[in-house]
Design a protein around this motif. Sequence first.
Motif, PDB file in Angstrom:
ATOM      1  N   LEU A  45      44.352  14.146  -6.089  1.00 63.35           N
ATOM      2  CA  LEU A  45      44.901  14.172  -7.442  1.00 63.35           C
ATOM      3  C   LEU A  45      46.137  13.289  -7.545  1.00 63.35           C
ATOM      4  N   ALA A  46      46.730  13.020  -6.409  1.00 64.51           N
ATOM      5  CA  ALA A  46      47.927  12.180  -6.300  1.00 64.51           C
ATOM      6  C   ALA A  46      47.721  11.274  -5.081  1.00 64.51           C
ATOM      7  N   PRO A  47      48.605  10.309  -4.876  1.00 66.22           N
ATOM      8  CA  PRO A  47      48.429   9.421  -3.721  1.00 66.22           C
ATOM      9  C   PRO A  47      48.561  10.178  -2.400  1.00 66.22           C
ATOM     10  N   SER A  48      47.948   9.631  -1.381  1.00 70.71           N
ATOM     11  CA  SER A  48      48.079  10.239  -0.048  1.00 70.71           C
ATOM     12  C   SER A  48      49.485  10.000   0.484  1.00 70.71           C
ATOM     13  N   PHE A  49      49.874  10.789   1.456  1.00 66.83           N
ATOM     14  CA  PHE A  49      51.179  10.585   2.090  1.00 66.83           C
ATOM     15  C   PHE A  49      51.240   9.204   2.729  1.00 66.83           C
ATOM     16  N   ARG A  50      50.135   8.739   3.273  1.00 61.58           N
ATOM     17  CA  ARG A  50      50.101   7.405   3.882  1.00 61.58           C
ATOM     18  C   ARG A  50      50.334   6.317   2.820  1.00 61.58           C
ATOM     19  N   GLN A  51      49.734   6.459   1.644  1.00 63.61           N
ATOM     20  CA  GLN A  51      49.958   5.494   0.567  1.00 63.61           C
ATOM     21  C   GLN A  51      51.427   5.487   0.140  1.00 63.61           C
ATOM     22  N   ILE A  52      52.011   6.666   0.038  1.00 63.93           N
ATOM     23  CA  ILE A  52      53.425   6.763  -0.337  1.00 63.93           C
ATOM     24  C   ILE A  52      54.284   6.081   0.723  1.00 63.93           C
ATOM     25  N   ALA A  53      53.999   6.365   1.985  1.00 65.92           N
ATOM     26  CA  ALA A  53      54.756   5.745   3.075  1.00 65.92           C
ATOM     27  C   ALA A  53      54.611   4.233   3.045  1.00 65.92           C
ATOM     28  N   ASP A  54      53.396   3.738   2.846  1.00 66.68           N
ATOM     29  CA  ASP A  54      53.181   2.289   2.802  1.00 66.68           C
ATOM     30  C   ASP A  54      53.955   1.632   1.667  1.00 66.68           C
ATOM     31  N   ARG A  55      54.036   2.300   0.531  1.00 66.16           N
ATOM     32  CA  ARG A  55      54.735   1.727  -0.616  1.00 66.16           C
ATOM     33  C   ARG A  55      56.254   1.762  -0.449  1.00 66.16           C
ATOM     34  N   TYR A  56      56.784   2.845   0.124  1.00 67.15           N
ATOM     35  CA  TYR A  56      58.232   3.065   0.095  1.00 67.15           C
ATOM     36  C   TYR A  56      58.946   2.903   1.432  1.00 67.15           C
ATOM     37  N   ARG A  57      58.246   2.871   2.532  1.00 62.82           N
ATOM     38  CA  ARG A  57      58.861   2.904   3.859  1.00 62.82           C
ATOM     39  C   ARG A  57      59.982   1.884   4.038  1.00 62.82           C
ATOM     40  N   ASP A  58      59.789   0.656   3.597  1.00 62.30           N
ATOM     41  CA  ASP A  58      60.768  -0.405   3.844  1.00 62.30           C
ATOM     42  C   ASP A  58      61.636  -0.743   2.638  1.00 62.30           C
ATOM     43  N   LYS A  59      61.584   0.059   1.607  1.00 58.39           N
ATOM     44  CA  LYS A  59      62.393  -0.204   0.415  1.00 58.39           C
ATOM     45  C   LYS A  59      63.761   0.457   0.556  1.00 58.39           C
ATOM     46  N   PRO A  60      64.813  -0.304   0.248  1.00 55.66           N
ATOM     47  CA  PRO A  60      66.155   0.286   0.298  1.00 55.66           C
ATOM     48  C   PRO A  60      66.262   1.461  -0.691  1.00 55.66           C
ATOM     49  N   HIS A  61      66.898   2.500  -0.278  1.00 55.16           N
ATOM     50  CA  HIS A  61      67.174   3.686  -1.096  1.00 55.16           C
ATOM     51  C   HIS A  61      65.920   4.456  -1.499  1.00 55.16           C
ATOM     52  N   ALA A  62      64.784   4.158  -0.880  1.00 56.43           N
ATOM     53  CA  ALA A  62      63.544   4.862  -1.219  1.00 56.43           C
ATOM     54  C   ALA A  62      63.638   6.347  -0.900  1.00 56.43           C
ATOM     55  N   ALA A  63      64.251   6.680   0.224  1.00 58.71           N
ATOM     56  CA  ALA A  63      64.342   8.090   0.604  1.00 58.71           C
ATOM     57  C   ALA A  63      65.087   8.890  -0.462  1.00 58.71           C
ATOM     58  N   GLU A  64      66.172   8.338  -0.976  1.00 56.65           N
ATOM     59  CA  GLU A  64      66.934   9.043  -2.013  1.00 56.65           C
ATOM     60  C   GLU A  64      66.110   9.197  -3.287  1.00 56.65           C
ATOM     61  N   LEU A  65      65.388   8.167  -3.671  1.00 54.90           N
ATOM     62  CA  LEU A  65      64.546   8.210  -4.862  1.00 54.90           C
ATOM     63  C   LEU A  65      63.462   9.282  -4.696  1.00 54.90           C
ATOM     64  N   LEU A  66      62.812   9.302  -3.539  1.00 54.54           N
ATOM     65  CA  LEU A  66      61.755  10.273  -3.296  1.00 54.54           C
ATOM     66  C   LEU A  66      62.302  11.698  -3.189  1.00 54.54           C
ATOM     67  N   GLU A  67      63.458  11.863  -2.583  1.00 55.49           N
ATOM     68  CA  GLU A  67      64.079  13.193  -2.518  1.00 55.49           C
ATOM     69  C   GLU A  67      64.355  13.723  -3.927  1.00 55.49           C
ATOM     70  N   ARG A  68      64.910  12.872  -4.762  1.00 53.79           N
ATOM     71  CA  ARG A  68      65.222  13.273  -6.142  1.00 53.79           C
ATOM     72  C   ARG A  68      63.930  13.656  -6.879  1.00 53.79           C
ATOM     73  N   LYS A  69      62.884  12.855  -6.687  1.00 58.12           N
ATOM     74  CA  LYS A  69      61.610  13.144  -7.351  1.00 58.12           C
ATOM     75  C   LYS A  69      61.023  14.464  -6.850  1.00 58.12           C
TER      76      LYS A  69
END
Length: 108
Positions: A45-69
């Motif tokens: 129903l939503a993206p897989s954890f692997r898809q999320i990791a592939d999209r955000y792993r190397d983006k600056p501040h991604a962890a903070e964005l995902l934590e907030r979400k």
Amino acid sequence: MGLPISIVWALAVVPASSAFADSEPTELINQQHCMFCHTVDQPFLAPSFRQIADRYRDKPHAAELLERKLRLGGKAHWGDMAMPPASERGGPLSPQDARTLVDWVLSR
């Protein structure tokens, strides 16, 4: 007496985060009902954890964005379904628990 050299060496070459990254935070995943919409490696129903990791792993501040979400919810970036806030998924989620989940997802 000290630790055997083999243990000292193993502790020195294995980053602490890699040991954590392999341990699934099952209690948090269950509490937040993550698997109702996500799977580890296939979209559901939503993206897989692997898809999320592939999209955000190397983006600056991604962890903070995902934590907030995770804590507050947010608009859909993967289709039509928005991420509901933690209070609607399984109860409040502390910043530390959100970080634990994000670190685990990004390690996929």
